[in-house]
Design an enzyme around this catalytic site. Structure first.
Site, mmCIF file in Angstrom:
data_model
loop_
_atom_site.group_PDB
_atom_site.id
_atom_site.type_symbol
_atom_site.label_atom_id
_atom_site.label_comp_id
_atom_site.label_asym_id
_atom_site.label_seq_id
_atom_site.Cartn_x
_atom_site.Cartn_y
_atom_site.Cartn_z
ATOM 1 N N CYS A 18 -54.257 3.642 -17.888
ATOM 2 C CA CYS A 18 -55.305 2.856 -17.806
ATOM 3 C C CYS A 18 -54.917 1.470 -17.940
ATOM 4 C CB CYS A 18 -56.509 3.401 -18.514
ATOM 5 S SG CYS A 18 -56.883 4.715 -19.017
ATOM 6 N N GLY A 78 -52.715 1.879 -13.143
ATOM 7 C CA GLY A 78 -53.529 2.804 -12.722
ATOM 8 C C GLY A 78 -54.021 2.793 -11.140
ATOM 9 N N ASN A 135 -58.669 2.409 -22.630
ATOM 10 C CA ASN A 135 -57.050 2.771 -22.457
ATOM 11 C C ASN A 135 -56.672 3.295 -23.723
ATOM 12 O OD1 ASN A 135 -54.564 2.595 -21.613
ATOM 13 N ND2 ASN A 135 -54.163 0.756 -22.231
ATOM 14 N N GLY A 136 -56.133 4.542 -23.516
ATOM 15 C CA GLY A 136 -55.453 5.355 -24.502
ATOM 16 C C GLY A 136 -55.913 6.577 -24.702
ATOM 17 N N TYR A 164 -40.830 0.388 -19.453
ATOM 18 C CA TYR A 164 -41.407 0.680 -18.242
ATOM 19 C C TYR A 164 -42.962 0.310 -17.814
ATOM 20 C CZ TYR A 164 -42.807 3.852 -14.291
ATOM 21 O OH TYR A 164 -43.067 4.407 -13.403
#
Length: 563
Positions: free
Chosen positions: A89, A115, A190-191, A331
């Site tokens: 996310c 995302g 996010n997580g 990345y």
């Protein structure tokens, strides 16, 4: 590609009607091309006073991309190229700008790499109503000029997400909006919560009803049942029950709240526009696009509350040593972002330099696996004194679903995405730099592609240590037994993918480069040493990986879980 959208996808946490907008005239639409890049109008309505910091129905199915090619008879899936770990996310929050929804749209566009299967925005209108539009697809496919016009107000939060495909995926697209006895609240997360199953089971035991299969919904339930006052203390009370990774933004009728877990696994930064508007985002690249100046990170364990009185800082709880995700620098994040206080570009360039120093090889040209391997390849080439060239060209116009001719083409998925440049490769000793190897299937196909284009030798250099363990903190990685580095030695992997030599960035050298900051990073995907150990027998392997649209009790949810 069509984008399926929904307005006001809300969750009801109790019997009291919530103050939510319910426009249902938002019909699914199809773009022949992405809509024009929306820019804020030239006439902003600046705040009268600058904000100052007081402390340092049934859901449509996922559409299929089709082709007019008469040979297009069979559908194939593009998973053999997209085998990289996927960030789940990206989140955005904006307070104090009359064009908050448009700025949120642009910021989400900048975070699209985090995302690409769903997006949503929630705003607060002048009459204090939370309005939301969510949809399946890219940001530019979900939102249009008319839809952003339905999201007025000077406060907004937004979200982009990855997920598995599913017939009811739309209902799991965030932000979520819920009504409870004191008003309405929206959240973007996010997580990943490693104690999600226990929390959900406890809540269901006490009568809570869940509308989605996302762990984020647990947070809303915990806020609703909290007896703490004022509102931000409800968030603190809820977060103290959470274990795992979470960087979240909340919105109420008059407040924007940002919170980061005590370990700081996932990034979250704060910036400010020239008119005083406060912006939160997963990466600084989102701030750059909307001309917000980066101020600082949201610290691990911190709660920041933004309202008409400015920005207030609260400590969530006593927090341990930070454990920030090292893969953000390897990345996930864009090279032009500053993440955890470090330049992503500089980190990757140094990783490439280290590879050239520790694992040199005689070569004629250095190339990258685009796009994530480019900066490391530049670093390798500079240190080795060998020319960097574009030996692989990536197509950016292929979706996750495509049509294959009836006569099967070998390595079709990789060939759609990557095209070798024979003039660069033919007769050359080639070093190809990539950011990571996960299952190894894509790497073997890339090596074969390079040899077919005439490469004399192919030497793989990987700008990360071997990935040997799954991530439980918001990254979609395969189970450990699917990870090639967990099953094979470096020599065995070299033989499997068919290259002449193979070398990884060593964990020891990586930590040495990070210096005093090395202890503040999480290396669980390389070591299997988890900073927050799962408290139950099964945990989700990605932030929202559960099969979307699955209906049933918690014990029936199996698809996205690993033991």
């Amino acid at each position: 590609m069509a984008a399926t959208s929904s307005i006001s996808s809300s969750l009801s946490l109790n019997a009291k009607p919530s103050k939510l907008s319910n426009n249902n005239n938002n019909k699914p639409h199809r773009f022949l091309r992405p809509p024009p890049f929306l820019k804020p109008s030239s006439s902003f309505s600046p705040l009268p006073t600058s904000l100052s910091s007081s402390s340092s129905s049934s859901s449509p199915s996922l559409p299929l991309r089709v082709s007019s090619n008469p040979l297009a008879l069979l559908a194939a899936d593009n998973d053999d190229y997209d085998e990289k770990p996927r960030e789940e996310c990206g989140v955005v929050g904006i307070y104090g700008d009359s064009e908050a929804s448009r700025l949120c749209y642009l910021a989400l566009h900048a975070l699209q790499h985090r995302g690409q299967e769903g997006a949503g925005i929630v705003t607060v209108s002048k009459d204090k109503v939370l309005q939301t539009i969510t949809g399946v697809g890219l940001v530019s496919e979900v939102f249009s000029e008319s839809k952003l016009g339905q999201l007025p107000g000077d406060i907004a939060i937004g979200h982009v997400r990855y997920s598995t495909a599913g017939s009811s995926m739309l209902k799991n697209v965030q932000p979520f909006v819920a009504g409870y006895r004191f008003g309405s609240v929206g959240v973007a997360h996010n997580g990943n919560l490693v104690n999600y199953t226990k929390l959900r089971a406890d809540l269901e035991e006490n009568g809570s009803i869940f509308n989605t299969s996302s762990d984020t919904e647990v947070v809303l339930h915990l806020i609703a049942i909290s007896k703490a006052r004022p509102f931000f203390m409800r968030i603190v009370d809820a977060c103290e029950k959470l274990q795992g990774a979470y960087s979240m933004v909340f919105v109420t009728e008059d407040k924007l709240v940002a919170v980061r877990d005590p370990h700081g696994f996932r990034p979250l930064v704060m910036g400010r526009r020239s008119n005083g508007a406060v912006v939160f985002a997963s990466e600084t690249c989102a701030l750059d696009l909307i001309e917000a100046t980066y101020e600082r990170e949201v610290y691990p364990g911190e709660v920041l509350v933004v309202d008409k009185d400015g920005v207030k800082c609260q400590c969530l709880m006593p927090h341990p040593e930070p454990k920030q995700c090292i893969f953000e620098h390897i990345y996930f994040s864009l090279p032009n972002s500053i993440v955890f206080g470090r330049s992503v570009y500089e980190s990757r360039h140094v990783f490439g330099e280290i590879l050239a120093t520790e694992s040199p090889v005689d070569c004629d040209v250095v190339i990258a696996v685009p796009d994530s391997g480019v900066v490391a390849a530049l670093g390798y080439a500079a240190k080795a004194g060998v020319a960097f060239q574009q030996g692989l060209i990536r197509s950016h116009y292929v979706g996750r679903t495509f049509i294959e001719p009836s006569q099967k083409i070998r390595d079709f998925g990789v060939k759609l995405k990557l095209s070798p440049v024979r003039g660069v490769l033919e007769g050359k000793r080639v070093v190809v730099v990539d950011d990571s190897i996960v299952r190894g299937t894509t790497s073997s196909k890339i090596v074969r592609l390079l040899r077919e284009a005439g490469a004399k030798e192919v030497h793989m250099r990987i700008a990360s240590p071997p990935i040997t363990a799954s991530c439980y903190y918001g990254v979609d990685t395969p189970s450990s037994n699917e990870l090639i580095s967990n099953r094979m030695s470096v020599d065995e992997i070299r033989d499997y993918i068919g290259c002449d030599s193979l070398a990884f960035l060593s964990l020891e050298t990586l930590q040495k480069h990070l210096g005093e900051d090395s202890r503040s990073f999480c290396y669980a995907c390389f070591t299997g040493d988890y900073p927050v150990k799962p408290t139950e027998d099964k945990v989700k392997r990605g932030g929202d990986f559960i099969d979307d649209g699955l209906v049933g009790g918690i014990n029936n949810i199996e698809g996205g879980w690993v033991r």
